[in-house]
Design an enzyme around this catalytic site. Structure first.
Site, PDB file in Angstrom:
ATOM      1  N   SER A 137       2.475  59.028  54.737  1.00 18.53           N
ATOM      2  CA  SER A 137       2.988  59.813  55.851  1.00 18.53           C
ATOM      3  C   SER A 137       2.594  61.262  55.623  1.00 18.53           C
ATOM      4  O   SER A 137       2.349  61.678  54.477  1.00 18.53           O
ATOM      5  CB  SER A 137       4.519  59.699  55.931  1.00 18.53           C
ATOM      6  OG  SER A 137       5.066  60.660  56.811  1.00 18.53           O
ATOM      7  N   TYR A 150      13.142  61.105  52.383  1.00 20.78           N
ATOM      8  CA  TYR A 150      11.913  60.471  52.868  1.00 20.78           C
ATOM      9  C   TYR A 150      10.693  61.210  52.337  1.00 20.78           C
ATOM     10  O   TYR A 150       9.712  60.594  51.908  1.00 20.78           O
ATOM     11  CB  TYR A 150      11.921  60.458  54.393  1.00 20.78           C
ATOM     12  CG  TYR A 150      10.757  59.736  55.015  1.00 20.78           C
ATOM     13  CD1 TYR A 150      10.552  58.380  54.783  1.00 20.78           C
ATOM     14  CD2 TYR A 150       9.868  60.404  55.859  1.00 20.78           C
ATOM     15  CE1 TYR A 150       9.490  57.703  55.362  1.00 20.78           C
ATOM     16  CE2 TYR A 150       8.804  59.735  56.446  1.00 20.78           C
ATOM     17  CZ  TYR A 150       8.612  58.393  56.201  1.00 20.78           C
ATOM     18  OH  TYR A 150       7.555  57.734  56.778  1.00 20.78           O
TER      19      TYR A 150
END
Length: 252
Positions: A137, A150
Site C-alpha cells: 500500500s 495499518y
C-alpha cells in the site's frame, strides 16, 4: 506433475484478490484461490470454471501457520504467489489505538505474507522462474494521521519484500511489490470502519475516479507476465486525483 503454471492468490474472496484471480486465469494460469470465506471462493471458482478457466478454491487463514503448512503440502507446484490478504482496522490515533487492532493487522498483513512466502518458496525456486508478488500500500511508504497501525503493518510488508529480494537474489525467483493508493472496493473501508457505511462512503466522497480492484489486478497481471528476467521491484499506483496519502482532490 501438471505443466500448467500455478498462481496462488490470497485474500481472493473479494476485491483485488478476486479481480487478480480472474486476470491471471485469463492469462493461462491455474489459479488456486484462498481466503477464509469458502462459499465466496467456491462461487468465484465456479464462475471461472464456467469461462473455461482452471480455478481451485481453498479455505485458508494465512495467519494460521499450521494451516498454511498443510496448504503448501497440498500443491504439486507453484509458479506465482500473490500475497494479497490483509486489511485495515480502525482509524484511531496512536494515543487511543486498540492494541488488538494493531495485532490483527500485523498478523494478517505481515505474518500472513511471511507464512505463505516461507512455505511456498521451495516450490517457487523449483519452478525455475518463480514470482513472489506482495500487494502492499502507499501506507507502506508514507504516514498519515489515524493510520498508525495499518501504516506500521504495511511498512512491515514493504520491508519484508525488500529484504527478501536481497536474500534470494541468486535464486530464480523475483520479488515484486505493488503499492496501491486509494482503491474503492466493496469491503476495504467498510471493514476498517466496522460496517459503518456512512464513514466508509466518506473516504471516497468527491473523488471522481478512485482506482478499482480491476485497475490493480490489471497491474498485477502485467507485472507477473513480464519475461522472467524482468523484475518490477516496486510499482506505486494511485488515482489521478490523489497526489499523496493525505492530498486528494475532491470535487464539490
Amino acid at each position: 506433475m501438471s505443466t500448467t503454471p500455478i498462481a496462488v492468490v490470497t485474500g481472493a474472496s473479494s476485491g483485488i484478490g478476486a479481480a487478480t484471480a480472474k486476470r491471471l486465469a485469463a492469462a493461462g494460469y491455474r489459479v488456486v484461490i484462498t481466503a477464509r470465506r469458502e462459499e465466496r471462493l467456491r462461487e468465484l471458482a465456479d464462475h471461472l470454471g464456467g469461462l473455461g478457466h482452471d480455478a481451485v478454491p481453498y479455505a485458508l487463514d494465512v495467519s494460521d501457520r499450521d494451516a498454511v503448512k498443510r496448504f503448501a503440502a497440498s500443491l504439486d507446484r507453484c509458479d506465482v504467489l500473490v500475497n494479497n490478504a490483509g486489511g485495515a482496522f480502525g482509524m484511531d490515533t496512536i494515543a487511543d489505538a486498540d492494541p488488538d487492532d494493531w495485532r490483527a493487522m500485523y498478523e494478517t498483513n505481515v505474518l500472513g505474507t511471511l507464512h505463505m512466502t516461507q512455505e511456498l518458496l521451495p516450490s517457487l525456486i523449483a519452478s525455475g522462474a518463480g514470482t513472489v508478488l506482495v500487494v502492499s500500500s502507499t501506507a507502506g511508504h508514507g504516514t498519515y494521521e489515524g493510520g498508525g497501525g495499518y501504516v506500521a503493518a504495511k511498512h512491515g510488508v514493504n520491508a519484508l519484500a525488500r529484504t527478501l529480494r536481497l536474500e534470494i537474489v541468486a535464486e530464480p525467483v523475483r520479488v515484486i511489490e505493488i503499492a496501491p493508493g486509494m482503491v474503492r472496493t466493496e469491503e476495504f473501508s467498510l471493514t476498517r470502519f466496522r460496517g459503518d457505511e456512512e464513514r466508509a462512503a466518506k473516504v471516497y466522497e468527491g473523488v471522481a475516479e478512485p482506482l478499482t480492484a480491476d485497475d490493480i489486478a490489471d497491474t498485477i497481471a502485467w507485472a507477473v507476465t513480464r519475461p522472467p528476467h524482468v523484475n518490477v521491484d516496486l510499482l506505486v499506483i494511485r488515482p489521478r486525483a490523489q497526489a499523496s496519502n493525505y492530498k486528494v482532490h475532491r470535487e464539490r
